[in-house]
Write an enzyme that holds these catalytic residues in place. Structure first.
Site, PDB file in Angstrom:
ATOM      1  N   LYS A  38      34.807  43.905  24.921  1.00  0.00           N
ATOM      2  CA  LYS A  38      34.474  42.793  25.821  1.00  0.00           C
ATOM      3  C   LYS A  38      33.515  43.243  26.917  1.00  0.00           C
ATOM      4  O   LYS A  38      32.716  42.440  27.421  1.00  0.00           O
ATOM      5  CB  LYS A  38      35.751  42.185  26.397  1.00  0.00           C
ATOM      6  CG  LYS A  38      36.613  43.129  27.238  1.00  0.00           C
ATOM      7  CD  LYS A  38      36.282  43.085  28.706  1.00  0.00           C
ATOM      8  CE  LYS A  38      37.143  44.066  29.481  1.00  0.00           C
ATOM      9  NZ  LYS A  38      36.848  44.032  30.940  1.00  0.00           N
ATOM     10  N   THR A  54      35.406  38.559  31.907  1.00  0.00           N
ATOM     11  CA  THR A  54      34.390  39.579  32.160  1.00  0.00           C
ATOM     12  C   THR A  54      32.981  39.056  31.911  1.00  0.00           C
ATOM     13  O   THR A  54      32.030  39.494  32.557  1.00  0.00           O
ATOM     14  CB  THR A  54      34.649  40.818  31.280  1.00  0.00           C
ATOM     15  OG1 THR A  54      36.022  41.185  31.389  1.00  0.00           O
ATOM     16  CG2 THR A  54      33.808  41.990  31.709  1.00  0.00           C
TER      17      THR A  54
END
Length: 335
Positions: free
Chosen positions: A192, A249
């Site tokens: 991620k 994120t």
């Protein structure tokens, strides 16, 4: 409960602050001057400025003292160093014959040189250690330190480790879920960060919200393909440590990896970006490892490849986007 947090970056400091609200918590930092600052000001100005630490939180620069604090069988050791510092810390534990009974780590990424996940580093350095696991999920350190709500997952093959971690963290505004898919949780946490750089680039180029949604969705497909190839469970990647962490994120203004992407889109050099950031951006550290592992396992990861091209091959961000858009059409469910 006695809990020692090893590593006083933003995340380690935030977790220690949360723990100290209920437990006998100790925060260890390698840098003695930082410990002096923490003791004198009750604030980690270097990594988490503006957040006052609980008066009950002990701060320590002596690793032996920190390990002694979590030496009892009902204590917990939380390793909050970056992935790059894991191996050296575990070796120090082993060499000092002070390996805690229960260890949970919170770093995200692959070890750059070996392309190993954190649990593989643990296995290599602490052979035979059984009660350990990973704590991960969508979480910005500042929000946790301020006591805002957050949900995380602890994954471990050891029920005892899961119970110790629950006992330490599941209180106040922090909710802890449990599982046993260590590989899936670690892959999600690593990939991620790379995808957040890609989304930051797209946003920095003003490509629009449609492009952001496409990148997150197709990025999740890349994450899932790699995770399953490495032995992760498919369902993990639609949970907190997969989709949840990716959304946070890739879109949150507090994201260091997203910030790297935004600055790359402005035309700034990677060295300048990292120097100004002042914090670790794990997506930069592990992007090449992710791509190398994908190639080794025959996993197609075009977004990750585009990020590596921008980071390390001098490809202009807009050219990398154009290359992605030129890819052949394909069935979504199979790719």
């Amino acid at each position: 409960m006695k809990v020692a947090v090893l590593g006083a970056g933003a995340w380690g400091t935030a977790l220690a602050a949360h723990l100290a609200r209920r437990h006998d918590a100790l925060l260890w930092a390698r840098d003695g001057s930082l410990v002096d600052e923490l003791r004198a000001t009750r604030e980690n100005q270097r990594y988490l400025g503006g957040v006052t630490l609980p008066a009950e939180l002990r701060c320590e620069a002596d690793l032996a003292a920190a390990l002694a604090h979590c030496a009892e069988d009902d204590a917990l050791c939380v390793v909050a160093t970056p992935v790059a510092g894991l191996r050296a810390l575990f070796r120090a534990m082993r060499d000092a014959r002070r390996v805690p009974a229960h260890i949970v780590w919170v770093c995200k990424g692959f070890e750059a040189d070996t392309q190993l996940l954190p649990h593989q580093v643990v296995a290599a350095e602490l052979a035979g250690h059984a009660s350990n696991g990973v704590l991960s999920g969508p979480s910005f350190a500042r929000e946790v330190a301020l006591g805002l709500p957050v949900a995380l997952t602890v994954a471990s093959a050891s029920s005892v480790c899961r119970e110790r971690t629950l006992g330490a963290f599941h209180h106040g505004a922090m909710r802890i879920y449990t599982g046993d898919d260590v590989v899936g949780v670690e892959v999600g946490g690593a990939v991620k960060n790379v995808l957040a750089i890609a989304t930051g680039i797209a946003d920095g180029l003003a490509l629009g919200l449609n492009a952001r949604a496409a990148l997150i969705t197709r990025g999740l497909a890349e994450m899932s393909r790699l995770g399953v190839a490495l032995g992760g469970q498919p369902g993990t990647f639609t949970g907190l440590t997969g989709l949840g962490d990716l959304i946070l994120t890739a879109t949150g203004d507090l994201s260091r990896n997203r910030t790297v992407g935004l600055r790359l889109a402005e035309g700034r050099t990677l060295d300048d970006i990292l120097a100004a950031l002042g914090h670790v951006a794990e997506g930069v550290r592990c992007a090449q490892a992710v791509l190398a592992i994908a190639h080794a396992y025959g996993v197609d990861m075009p977004i990750t490849q585009a990020v590596c091209a921008v980071l390390f091959e001098g490809v202009a961000p807009r050219d990398a986007v154009s290359a992605l858009l030129r890819r052949d059409a394909r069935a979504e469910s199979k790719h």
